[in-house]
Design an enzyme around this catalytic site. Structure first.
Site, PDB file in Angstrom:
ATOM      1  N   ASP A   1       0.968  -1.010  -0.072  1.00  0.00           N
ATOM      2  CA  ASP A   1      -0.055   0.007   0.120  1.00  0.00           C
ATOM      3  C   ASP A   1       0.955   1.364  -0.012  1.00  0.00           C
ATOM      4  O   ASP A   1       2.051   1.199   0.515  1.00  0.00           O
ATOM      5  CB  ASP A   1      -0.863   0.211   1.260  1.00  0.00           C
ATOM      6  CG  ASP A   1      -2.280   0.673   0.922  1.00  0.00           C
ATOM      7  OD1 ASP A   1      -2.366   1.204  -0.178  1.00  0.00           O
ATOM      8  OD2 ASP A   1      -2.908   0.943   1.845  1.00  0.00           O
ATOM      9  N   GLY A   2       0.456   2.261  -0.449  1.00  0.00           N
ATOM     10  CA  GLY A   2       0.848   3.479  -0.562  1.00  0.00           C
ATOM     11  C   GLY A   2      -0.004   4.666   0.063  1.00  0.00           C
ATOM     12  O   GLY A   2      -1.060   4.539  -0.006  1.00  0.00           O
TER      13      GLY A   2
ATOM     14  N   GLU B   1       2.213   3.820  -4.101  1.00  0.00           N
ATOM     15  CA  GLU B   1       1.736   2.595  -4.386  1.00  0.00           C
ATOM     16  C   GLU B   1       2.973   1.951  -5.240  1.00  0.00           C
ATOM     17  O   GLU B   1       3.051   0.488  -5.108  1.00  0.00           O
ATOM     18  CB  GLU B   1       0.485   2.628  -5.257  1.00  0.00           C
ATOM     19  CG  GLU B   1      -0.609   2.978  -4.424  1.00  0.00           C
ATOM     20  CD  GLU B   1      -1.108   2.325  -3.503  1.00  0.00           C
ATOM     21  OE1 GLU B   1      -0.813   1.068  -3.296  1.00  0.00           O
ATOM     22  OE2 GLU B   1      -2.379   2.468  -2.907  1.00  0.00           O
TER      23      GLU B   1
ATOM     24  N   ASP C   1      -1.435  -0.133   5.166  1.00  0.00           N
ATOM     25  CA  ASP C   1      -2.203   0.970   5.082  1.00  0.00           C
ATOM     26  C   ASP C   1      -1.489   2.160   6.425  1.00  0.00           C
ATOM     27  O   ASP C   1      -0.854   2.902   6.096  1.00  0.00           O
ATOM     28  CB  ASP C   1      -3.474   1.329   4.828  1.00  0.00           C
ATOM     29  CG  ASP C   1      -4.037   2.559   4.972  1.00  0.00           C
ATOM     30  OD1 ASP C   1      -3.833   3.508   4.005  1.00  0.00           O
ATOM     31  OD2 ASP C   1      -4.607   2.838   6.027  1.00  0.00           O
TER      32      ASP C   1
END
Length: 251
Positions: A109-110, A145, A233
Protein backbone atom coordinates in the site's frame (compact mmCIF):
# COMPACT_ATOMS: atom_id res chain seq x y z
CA UNK A 1 9.76 -0.81 17.66
CA UNK A 2 9.13 1.61 20.57
CA UNK A 3 6.11 3.32 22.03
CA UNK A 4 7.11 6.42 20.06
CA UNK A 5 6.07 7.89 16.75
CA UNK A 6 8.54 7.76 13.88
CA UNK A 7 9.07 11.51 14.30
CA UNK A 8 9.94 11.06 17.99
CA UNK A 9 12.45 8.34 17.12
CA UNK A 10 13.90 10.76 14.56
CA UNK A 11 14.13 13.47 17.21
CA UNK A 12 16.18 11.21 19.49
CA UNK A 13 18.50 10.33 16.60
CA UNK A 14 18.89 14.01 15.75
CA UNK A 15 19.74 14.84 19.37
CA UNK A 16 22.46 12.18 19.20
CA UNK A 17 23.89 13.74 16.04
CA UNK A 18 22.89 10.74 13.93
CA UNK A 19 20.17 12.33 11.80
CA UNK A 20 20.08 15.68 9.99
CA UNK A 21 16.58 16.29 8.66
CA UNK A 22 15.72 13.28 6.46
CA UNK A 23 19.39 12.31 6.08
CA UNK A 24 21.60 10.10 8.19
CA UNK A 25 24.81 11.83 9.28
CA UNK A 26 28.28 10.56 8.42
CA UNK A 27 28.60 9.37 12.01
CA UNK A 28 25.46 7.21 11.71
CA UNK A 29 26.81 5.61 8.55
CA UNK A 30 30.29 5.12 10.02
CA UNK A 31 28.84 3.45 13.13
CA UNK A 32 26.73 1.08 11.06
CA UNK A 33 23.39 2.51 12.20
CA UNK A 34 22.40 3.51 8.67
CA UNK A 35 23.46 2.65 5.17
CA UNK A 36 23.52 5.13 2.32
CA UNK A 37 23.06 4.43 -1.37
CA UNK A 38 22.40 6.33 -4.57
CA UNK A 39 20.00 6.04 -7.45
CA UNK A 40 21.14 6.44 -11.04
CA UNK A 41 20.12 10.11 -10.92
CA UNK A 42 22.34 10.68 -7.88
CA UNK A 43 19.51 10.79 -5.31
CA UNK A 44 20.79 9.66 -1.91
CA UNK A 45 18.62 7.65 0.48
CA UNK A 46 19.20 5.83 3.75
CA UNK A 47 18.23 2.53 5.34
CA UNK A 48 18.28 2.48 9.13
CA UNK A 49 19.23 -0.76 10.94
CA UNK A 50 16.52 -1.47 13.51
CA UNK A 51 18.46 -3.70 15.88
CA UNK A 52 21.32 -1.25 16.28
CA UNK A 53 19.03 1.77 16.59
CA UNK A 54 16.91 -0.11 19.16
CA UNK A 55 20.00 -0.91 21.24
CA UNK A 56 21.07 2.71 21.11
CA UNK A 57 17.66 4.04 22.15
CA UNK A 58 17.40 1.52 24.98
CA UNK A 59 20.56 3.13 26.26
CA UNK A 60 18.53 6.33 26.62
CA UNK A 61 16.00 4.54 28.84
CA UNK A 62 13.40 3.81 26.16
CA UNK A 63 11.52 0.52 26.29
CA UNK A 64 10.55 -1.60 23.30
CA UNK A 65 6.83 -2.22 22.89
CA UNK A 66 6.09 -4.32 19.80
CA UNK A 67 5.74 -3.09 16.24
CA UNK A 68 5.99 0.64 15.98
CA UNK A 69 7.38 3.60 14.18
CA UNK A 70 10.99 2.66 13.63
CA UNK A 71 12.80 1.32 10.61
CA UNK A 72 14.86 -1.78 10.04
CA UNK A 73 17.48 -3.67 8.15
CA UNK A 74 17.26 -4.68 4.53
CA UNK A 75 16.92 -3.12 1.11
CA UNK A 76 14.66 -0.13 0.71
CA UNK A 77 15.26 2.08 -2.29
CA UNK A 78 12.90 4.97 -2.93
CA UNK A 79 13.33 5.87 -6.57
CA UNK A 80 12.43 9.53 -6.52
CA UNK A 81 12.85 12.63 -4.39
CA UNK A 82 15.99 14.00 -2.77
CA UNK A 83 16.50 13.21 0.89
CA UNK A 84 14.20 10.20 0.85
CA UNK A 85 14.04 7.98 3.93
CA UNK A 86 13.38 4.24 3.91
CA UNK A 87 13.13 1.43 6.43
CA UNK A 88 12.43 -2.26 6.91
CA UNK A 89 11.12 -4.01 10.02
CA UNK A 90 10.96 -7.64 11.11
CA UNK A 91 8.10 -7.16 13.58
CA UNK A 92 5.38 -9.78 13.21
CA UNK A 93 2.22 -8.75 11.40
CA UNK A 94 -1.10 -9.76 12.97
CA UNK A 95 -2.26 -13.30 12.16
CA UNK A 96 -0.40 -14.11 8.91
CA UNK A 97 -2.84 -15.86 6.58
CA UNK A 98 -2.12 -19.23 4.97
CA UNK A 99 -0.11 -18.98 1.75
CA UNK A 100 -1.58 -21.91 -0.17
CA UNK A 101 0.21 -22.38 -3.47
CA UNK A 102 2.68 -19.53 -2.98
CA UNK A 103 6.08 -19.22 -1.38
CA UNK A 104 5.20 -15.66 -0.38
CA UNK A 105 2.07 -13.55 -0.11
CA UNK A 106 2.77 -9.84 0.29
CA UNK A 107 0.30 -6.99 0.83
CA UNK A 108 1.31 -3.53 -0.43
CA UNK A 109 0.00 0.00 0.00
CA UNK A 110 0.99 3.63 -0.51
CA UNK A 111 -0.20 6.92 0.91
CA UNK A 112 0.31 10.61 0.15
CA UNK A 113 -0.84 13.22 2.65
CA UNK A 114 -2.71 15.79 0.57
CA UNK A 115 -1.87 13.93 -2.67
CA UNK A 116 0.52 15.41 -3.62
CA UNK A 117 2.34 15.73 -0.34
CA UNK A 118 4.50 13.70 2.03
CA UNK A 119 4.39 10.14 0.73
CA UNK A 120 4.78 6.72 2.32
CA UNK A 121 4.95 3.15 1.05
CA UNK A 122 4.76 -0.20 2.82
CA UNK A 123 4.61 -3.95 2.33
CA UNK A 124 3.56 -6.71 4.71
CA UNK A 125 4.87 -10.23 4.17
CA UNK A 126 2.00 -12.48 5.22
CA UNK A 127 4.32 -15.50 5.10
CA UNK A 128 6.96 -14.36 7.58
CA UNK A 129 5.42 -11.35 9.33
CA UNK A 130 8.16 -9.04 8.04
CA UNK A 131 7.26 -5.52 6.99
CA UNK A 132 8.98 -2.76 5.03
CA UNK A 133 8.17 0.92 4.79
CA UNK A 134 9.66 4.24 3.80
CA UNK A 135 8.78 7.77 2.88
CA UNK A 136 9.46 10.76 0.65
CA UNK A 137 9.05 14.43 1.58
CA UNK A 138 6.88 14.96 -1.50
CA UNK A 139 5.11 12.64 -3.90
CA UNK A 140 1.74 11.24 -4.89
CA UNK A 141 -0.37 8.30 -3.86
CA UNK A 142 0.54 6.52 -7.11
CA UNK A 143 4.24 6.96 -6.38
CA UNK A 144 3.70 5.45 -2.93
CA UNK A 145 1.82 2.51 -4.43
CA UNK A 146 4.53 1.90 -7.05
CA UNK A 147 7.30 2.07 -4.45
CA UNK A 148 5.43 -0.41 -2.27
CA UNK A 149 5.26 -2.89 -5.15
CA UNK A 150 8.88 -2.34 -6.16
CA UNK A 151 10.16 -2.93 -2.64
CA UNK A 152 7.89 -5.95 -2.18
CA UNK A 153 9.35 -7.52 -5.33
CA UNK A 154 12.88 -6.82 -4.10
CA UNK A 155 12.03 -8.30 -0.72
CA UNK A 156 10.54 -11.47 -2.22
CA UNK A 157 13.45 -12.13 -4.59
CA UNK A 158 13.21 -13.64 -8.06
CA UNK A 159 12.71 -17.36 -7.44
CA UNK A 160 9.75 -17.71 -5.09
CA UNK A 161 6.16 -18.06 -6.32
CA UNK A 162 4.65 -14.75 -5.25
CA UNK A 163 1.15 -13.34 -4.74
CA UNK A 164 1.00 -9.55 -4.43
CA UNK A 165 -2.17 -8.21 -2.80
CA UNK A 166 -2.77 -4.54 -3.59
CA UNK A 167 -5.69 -2.12 -3.39
CA UNK A 168 -4.38 -0.06 -6.33
CA UNK A 169 -5.78 -1.09 -9.70
CA UNK A 170 -3.38 1.47 -11.22
CA UNK A 171 -0.40 -0.52 -9.96
CA UNK A 172 -1.86 -3.90 -10.89
CA UNK A 173 -2.66 -2.69 -14.42
CA UNK A 174 0.88 -1.35 -14.84
CA UNK A 175 2.43 -4.61 -13.65
CA UNK A 176 0.19 -6.91 -15.66
CA UNK A 177 -0.70 -4.95 -18.81
CA UNK A 178 0.27 -1.35 -19.37
CA UNK A 179 4.05 -1.56 -18.88
CA UNK A 180 4.31 -4.27 -21.55
CA UNK A 181 2.62 -2.06 -24.13
CA UNK A 182 4.59 1.04 -23.16
CA UNK A 183 7.82 -0.94 -23.42
CA UNK A 184 6.97 -2.18 -26.92
CA UNK A 185 6.41 1.44 -28.00
CA UNK A 186 9.77 2.60 -26.60
CA UNK A 187 8.26 3.56 -23.24
CA UNK A 188 5.55 5.72 -24.74
CA UNK A 189 1.81 5.54 -24.21
CA UNK A 190 -0.60 5.11 -27.09
CA UNK A 191 -0.94 8.89 -27.39
CA UNK A 192 2.84 9.26 -27.72
CA UNK A 193 3.29 10.75 -24.24
CA UNK A 194 5.78 9.47 -21.67
CA UNK A 195 4.07 7.52 -18.84
CA UNK A 196 4.03 9.16 -15.44
CA UNK A 197 6.54 7.86 -12.89
CA UNK A 198 8.50 6.20 -15.68
CA UNK A 199 11.62 5.44 -13.62
CA UNK A 200 9.55 3.49 -11.12
CA UNK A 201 7.59 1.71 -13.84
CA UNK A 202 10.83 0.64 -15.54
CA UNK A 203 12.30 -0.56 -12.25
CA UNK A 204 9.20 -2.68 -11.57
CA UNK A 205 9.28 -4.05 -15.11
CA UNK A 206 12.93 -5.06 -14.65
CA UNK A 207 12.16 -6.83 -11.37
CA UNK A 208 9.27 -8.70 -12.96
CA UNK A 209 11.35 -9.69 -16.00
CA UNK A 210 14.05 -11.09 -13.70
CA UNK A 211 11.62 -13.32 -11.81
CA UNK A 212 11.76 -17.06 -12.36
CA UNK A 213 8.96 -17.80 -9.91
CA UNK A 214 5.29 -17.28 -10.69
CA UNK A 215 3.96 -13.76 -10.03
CA UNK A 216 0.25 -13.20 -9.44
CA UNK A 217 -1.71 -10.16 -8.33
CA UNK A 218 -4.87 -9.92 -6.27
CA UNK A 219 -6.91 -6.72 -5.99
CA UNK A 220 -8.04 -6.01 -2.43
CA UNK A 221 -10.67 -3.39 -1.65
CA UNK A 222 -8.98 -0.77 0.50
CA UNK A 223 -10.28 0.14 3.96
CA UNK A 224 -12.62 -2.84 3.92
CA UNK A 225 -11.27 -4.71 6.93
CA UNK A 226 -8.57 -6.90 5.35
CA UNK A 227 -6.05 -7.12 8.19
CA UNK A 228 -2.93 -7.15 6.04
CA UNK A 229 -4.10 -4.35 3.76
CA UNK A 230 -4.99 -2.30 6.85
CA UNK A 231 -1.57 -3.05 8.35
CA UNK A 232 0.21 -1.94 5.16
CA UNK A 233 -1.95 1.19 5.02
CA UNK A 234 -1.12 2.11 8.62
CA UNK A 235 2.61 1.66 7.97
CA UNK A 236 2.45 3.74 4.77
CA UNK A 237 0.57 6.56 6.50
CA UNK A 238 3.05 6.55 9.40
CA UNK A 239 5.96 6.68 6.94
CA UNK A 240 4.37 9.60 5.10
CA UNK A 241 3.92 11.50 8.35
CA UNK A 242 7.51 10.78 9.36
CA UNK A 243 8.76 12.06 5.98
CA UNK A 244 6.82 15.33 6.20
CA UNK A 245 9.23 18.29 6.26
CA UNK A 246 9.41 19.92 9.68
CA UNK A 247 8.11 23.46 9.65
CA UNK A 248 10.64 26.12 10.59
CA UNK A 249 10.36 27.05 14.22
CA UNK A 250 8.28 23.99 15.14
CA UNK A 251 9.07 22.74 18.63
Amino acid sequence: MFSLTARQVGTHLSELGLKDGPRATDRAVDEGLAKDAKLRDGTVFYVWHTDRVAELLRGRGLEASGAGAGGGTGRARPATGAGSAAARSTAASPSPRPTDGYGKVVATDGSALGNPGPTGWAWVDQTTGETGSGGLPHGTNNIGELLALLEALRHAGPAVDLLVRADSQYVINIATKWAKGWKRRGWLKGDGKVPENLELVQAIDAELDARTGRTDFEWVRGHAGDEHNEHADALAVAAARAAAPTRAGAG
